[in-house]
Design an enzyme around this catalytic site. Sequence first.
Site, short mmCIF file in Angstrom:
data_model
loop_
_atom_site.label_atom_id
_atom_site.label_comp_id
_atom_site.label_asym_id
_atom_site.label_seq_id
_atom_site.Cartn_x
_atom_site.Cartn_y
_atom_site.Cartn_z
N ASP A 183 41.71 47.56 43.00
CA ASP A 183 42.56 47.39 41.83
C ASP A 183 41.74 46.72 40.73
O ASP A 183 40.86 45.90 41.01
CB ASP A 183 43.75 46.52 42.19
CG ASP A 183 44.84 46.48 41.13
OD1 ASP A 183 45.87 47.15 41.31
OD2 ASP A 183 44.65 45.76 40.12
N HIS B 75 42.60 44.48 38.73
CA HIS B 75 42.89 43.05 38.70
C HIS B 75 42.54 42.43 40.05
O HIS B 75 42.85 43.01 41.10
CB HIS B 75 44.37 42.80 38.39
CG HIS B 75 44.82 43.42 37.11
ND1 HIS B 75 45.43 44.66 37.05
CD2 HIS B 75 44.73 42.97 35.83
CE1 HIS B 75 45.71 44.94 35.79
NE2 HIS B 75 45.30 43.95 35.03
N HIS C 66 48.85 40.22 44.23
CA HIS C 66 48.84 38.95 43.50
C HIS C 66 49.72 37.88 44.15
O HIS C 66 49.68 36.72 43.74
CB HIS C 66 49.32 39.16 42.06
CG HIS C 66 48.38 39.96 41.21
ND1 HIS C 66 47.03 39.66 41.11
CD2 HIS C 66 48.59 41.06 40.44
CE1 HIS C 66 46.45 40.53 40.30
NE2 HIS C 66 47.37 41.39 39.89
N ASP D 129 44.31 51.26 38.50
CA ASP D 129 44.28 50.86 37.10
C ASP D 129 42.88 50.58 36.58
O ASP D 129 42.73 50.18 35.43
CB ASP D 129 45.21 49.66 36.85
CG ASP D 129 45.17 48.62 37.95
OD1 ASP D 129 44.34 48.74 38.89
OD2 ASP D 129 45.98 47.67 37.90
#
Length: 309
Positions: A162, A164, A125, A246
């Site tokens: 991931d 996200h 991120h 995740d």
Amino acid sequence: MTTLLITHPAGFGHAMPPGHPERAERLKAVDQALEAERFAALIRVEAPLGTLEQVTLCHPASYAQALIDSSPASGFVQVDGDTFMSPGTVEAVMRAVGGATAAVDEVMGGTARNAFVAMRPPGHHAERDRAMGFCFFNHAAIAARHAQKAHGAARVAIVDWDVHHGNGTQDIFWEDASVLYASTHEMPLYPGTGAASERGAHGTIVNAPLRPGEGSDEFREAFEIAILPRLDAFRPDLVVISAGFDAHWRDPLASLNLRETDFAWATQKLMDIADKHAGGRIVSVLEGGYDLDALARSTAAHVGALMGA
């Protein structure tokens, strides 16, 4: 040819406020999973400290130095809504950078076939000049740039599974035709980027968003239809994996329904691409994964596939 595991105890020193999901126990779960007998053949080395020069491959020096200088002597510094620094954060982050670049050195140099960097905090991120989403410096992006600068890699592919979207990696390489960034992720979900229409200035951004509740079939279809053909056509000299776990059905921060067998399957598919175009060279870096049991099992499946075990 071997699989390299790079980690460091400094990863435990990045403390978080009570109840924060990105906690030191994550790394302990990964360590314990990789202590099983099936992983005895792993070559284990400690992550060196990264350098400011390596960080500035992807981040402005002013941003990097300001972040380092903001390290607290005690307690916490809040960088954004969910991102905190503690006295051990800077070393953990710099060991993550050093681990990622050392993995590239070993894999590009031919001493290891592939490598997994088990460090925290995650990195995908982190944008050029912004820390967010538990992330400070973008380790996968730095690994890709290091492969280009230090080893002459012409094309590097970063594949991010991931749950996200890796907005930071997309931001860093949006204008770059020499790095392909491909991502599966849940959408809508934090950080709000990653639509299929986001393709980058040169068409080298490949987003394959999945809807909440989707699982193995949809994930594998996205890989087969959207991502693998693009990787094959790109012909990377190195494959970097942003290995977040995740998207597992047990994870508390999202709503996809993957299982550890899906991560093993995706790993093998990327190994096939790497074998075809990159001499088998893969560097994988740990990203998210917040249910400890799911993280441990998924990491074991991923690393086992890298080893051929």
